[in-house]
Enzyme design. Structure first.
Site, PDB file in Angstrom:
ATOM      1  N   GLU A  24       0.836  -1.206   0.000  1.00 18.91           N
ATOM      2  CA  GLU A  24       0.000   0.000   0.000  1.00 18.91           C
ATOM      3  C   GLU A  24       0.868   1.253   0.000  1.00 18.91           C
ATOM      4  O   GLU A  24       0.530   2.253  -0.639  1.00 18.91           O
ATOM      5  CB  GLU A  24      -0.924   0.013   1.217  1.00 18.91           C
ATOM      6  N   TYR A  56     -13.706  27.531   1.805  1.00 18.04           N
ATOM      7  CA  TYR A  56     -13.637  26.099   1.504  1.00 18.04           C
ATOM      8  C   TYR A  56     -12.555  25.748   0.502  1.00 18.04           C
ATOM      9  O   TYR A  56     -12.153  24.599   0.421  1.00 18.04           O
ATOM     10  CB  TYR A  56     -14.994  25.491   1.126  1.00 18.04           C
ATOM     11  N   ILE A  75      -6.859   4.459   8.482  1.00 16.17           N
ATOM     12  CA  ILE A  75      -7.614   5.572   7.911  1.00 16.17           C
ATOM     13  C   ILE A  75      -8.377   6.320   9.003  1.00 16.17           C
ATOM     14  O   ILE A  75      -8.705   7.491   8.836  1.00 16.17           O
ATOM     15  CB  ILE A  75      -8.528   5.135   6.745  1.00 16.17           C
ATOM     16  N   GLU A  76      -8.602   5.682  10.141  1.00 18.22           N
ATOM     17  CA  GLU A  76      -9.200   6.369  11.280  1.00 18.22           C
ATOM     18  C   GLU A  76      -8.271   7.476  11.780  1.00 18.22           C
ATOM     19  O   GLU A  76      -8.704   8.582  12.108  1.00 18.22           O
ATOM     20  CB  GLU A  76      -9.476   5.396  12.434  1.00 18.22           C
ATOM     21  N   LYS A 102     -11.803   4.229   1.334  1.00 14.57           N
ATOM     22  CA  LYS A 102     -10.658   3.545   0.736  1.00 14.57           C
ATOM     23  C   LYS A 102     -11.214   2.459  -0.184  1.00 14.57           C
ATOM     24  O   LYS A 102     -11.573   1.376   0.261  1.00 14.57           O
ATOM     25  CB  LYS A 102      -9.799   2.951   1.861  1.00 14.57           C
TER      26      LYS A 102
END
Length: 122
Positions: A24, A56, A75-76, A102
């Site tokens: 990855e 933004y 990913i947390e 993901k």
């Protein structure tokens, strides 16, 4: 009276190298981010004042910088880092909810994506 409004950036896409496995990091993949933040309005809306709100375009850049310039195993952890950075950059954000998708998660099965959401309160 205190007004709060919500800004949402939906499906921001970035190429990055997050994940547990060495491949990855080596190969990388696309990640999709949703950012939703509650913003304390103050006089900004009554005065139609750009300087008092969350730009933004800048928020997108903050998200991009966190996603592409660091590496997280989880990913947390990535979602929390994004939320914290947005709250640090914009003091008027009261809550940042970040969702990370993901699509190429290395799981032994067929799925569209793995998704996590994290909320951070300022």
């Amino acid at each position: 009276m205190t007004e709060v409004y919500t800004i949402t950036l939906k499906n921001c896409a970035f190429f990055a190298r997050h994940g547990v496995y060495p491949e990855e990091e080596f190969l990388g993949q696309r990640f999709f981010i949703d950012a939703e933040f509650d913003v304390l309005a103050g006089d900004t809306l009554d005065n139609d004042d750009l300087d008092g709100t969350v730009d933004y375009g800048i928020a997108f850049k903050v998200i991009e910088d966190v996603v592409t310039n660091s590496r997280r195993l989880l990913i947390e952890a990535l979602a929390l880092a994004i939320a914290r950075e947005l709250c640090q950059r914009f003091a008027q954000i009261r809550r940042a909810k970040i969702t990370v998708r993901k699509p190429s998660a290395p799981v032994p099965g067929i799925l569209d994506y793995v998704q996590v959401s994290v909320e951070h309160f300022n």
